[in-house]
Scaffold this motif. Sequence first.
Motif, PDB file in Angstrom:
ATOM      1  N   LEU A 279       0.827  -1.204   0.000  1.00 42.29           N
ATOM      2  CA  LEU A 279       0.000   0.000   0.000  1.00 42.29           C
ATOM      3  C   LEU A 279       0.865   1.259   0.000  1.00 42.29           C
ATOM      4  N   VAL A 324      -9.409   4.047  -1.880  1.00 48.82           N
ATOM      5  CA  VAL A 324      -9.354   2.585  -1.811  1.00 48.82           C
ATOM      6  C   VAL A 324     -10.661   2.099  -1.202  1.00 48.82           C
ATOM      7  N   GLN A 364      -9.524   2.561  -6.384  1.00 51.06           N
ATOM      8  CA  GLN A 364      -9.059   1.172  -6.401  1.00 51.06           C
ATOM      9  C   GLN A 364     -10.129   0.324  -5.723  1.00 51.06           C
TER      10      GLN A 364
END
Length: 490
Positions: A279, A324, A364
């Motif tokens: 990440l 995310v 994402q």
Amino acid sequence: MNADRAPLVLVSNRGPVTFGEDGSVKRGGGGLVTALTGLASHRDAVWIASAMTDGDAKRSQEAGGQPFTVESPAGGEYQVRFVESDPDAYDRFYNIFANPMLWFIQHYLWDLSNAPDIRRHEVEAFEYGYNVVNEDLAQAVVDEIDGREEPVVMIHDYHLYTLPGLVRRARPDAFLHHFVHIPWTQPDAWRVLPTRIRDEIYEGLLANDIVGFHTQAYRRNFLQCCRDLVGLEVDFDAGVVRNVGGHDVWVRAYPLPIDATATRRVAQSDRTHHFEQELLRRRRDHLILRVDRADLSKNVLRGFSAFDLFLEQHPDFREKVTFVAQLMPSRTDVPEYAEYLERIEALVAVVNHRHGTPDWMPIQLKLRDDLEEAVAAYKHYDVLLVNAMFDGMNLVAKEGPVVNERDGVSVLSENTGAHEELGEFALSVNPFDIQELAASIHAALTMRPDERARRADGLREIITGRNPGDWIDDQLADIRRKRESQPAAP
């Protein structure tokens, strides 16, 4: 008999573990299992649940339908009794009546101009599905407490509303406590159900001695329903439904805490560190995070629409921020959920096409359930987005701030159960106001460091102030108080 020493039976649709056909054991999913595992492993308790898999049924048959000891992969040892129901009855119980009918009512999800259309299909799902599974589990409870003096039965969630009445008729002396883990809606939402079905549900719930919810708001709604829909005398200040079949029902709020120690332990695991490194390698200046089931109540589409609006109104953040979203597909055999997941994927594609560049993908999307991957992201978000339309509690709102290392800001829907506790230190949003949500994202990303730190410290202090043991202790204390205040059953 002291409630702390009384024979204890837990009953829920889903148990603490599930078995594969090869005998392998997996921890049961969902927040309810998390909430109850501590109680089941530290008290002399039997946990009764539906057999969810062929492996569960096989293990139950090997035990002769009786309780057996199992060690959970997550730690803890339990006495478990699985109950097999007819597969067709279980399908009607779960996929037609509990979900979506009750779930949609209790999250205000029905578009009443179009749905539901209640026909024989839905009525029979209640009669020959929901009631059948409740009867199967109730019989297992009655068998388990046979010969036991003053047993305590703790019933959980919306799957088992008619079970308490069945147990009460068989064992008037049993103490019945029912905790509802999802929102309780106001009276008009319940008028969707045919009167006879609605009356059966309330009759079942009001056979309990105590009914518990996560928040004071849900507690008030339930009391209002008992007055307006059932015509009972209600004391709102005391939280009591008066003289229901000769007894009073206490209605209480028990906000569910998280196990902060366990969450921090996961944050330090090797597997979490592996996800963390990946990440950080891909991280831009800012990270927005959401971790959810792909459930209609979680309001995922409006969250992405607000991010789209934020990028349109603040183009200076393009290529500097990544959203995310880790979503666990949910109930994909229910058509409304399968369609919702398709709409999520389509909207993500639109936003990424509109704002993305060859080097940067704004959103994402990760469609999977992976605890360590989620916790790795918890540690490094700048904004945690929890914009559910309505939510019983929402444990993500509590887990994230406990391990976050960047004084991340929580953007929190005012309609989550967690908001009652955490709203003071979060940025509160109306989950239907996309402009407000977009503005809150911007406010969070531009907030002064000292203000971020103040809010993060406030969240951590509240979240770590109680643990699941306190949650259980509060309920057992009320069981003890109510039992001591009422005459013994004849």
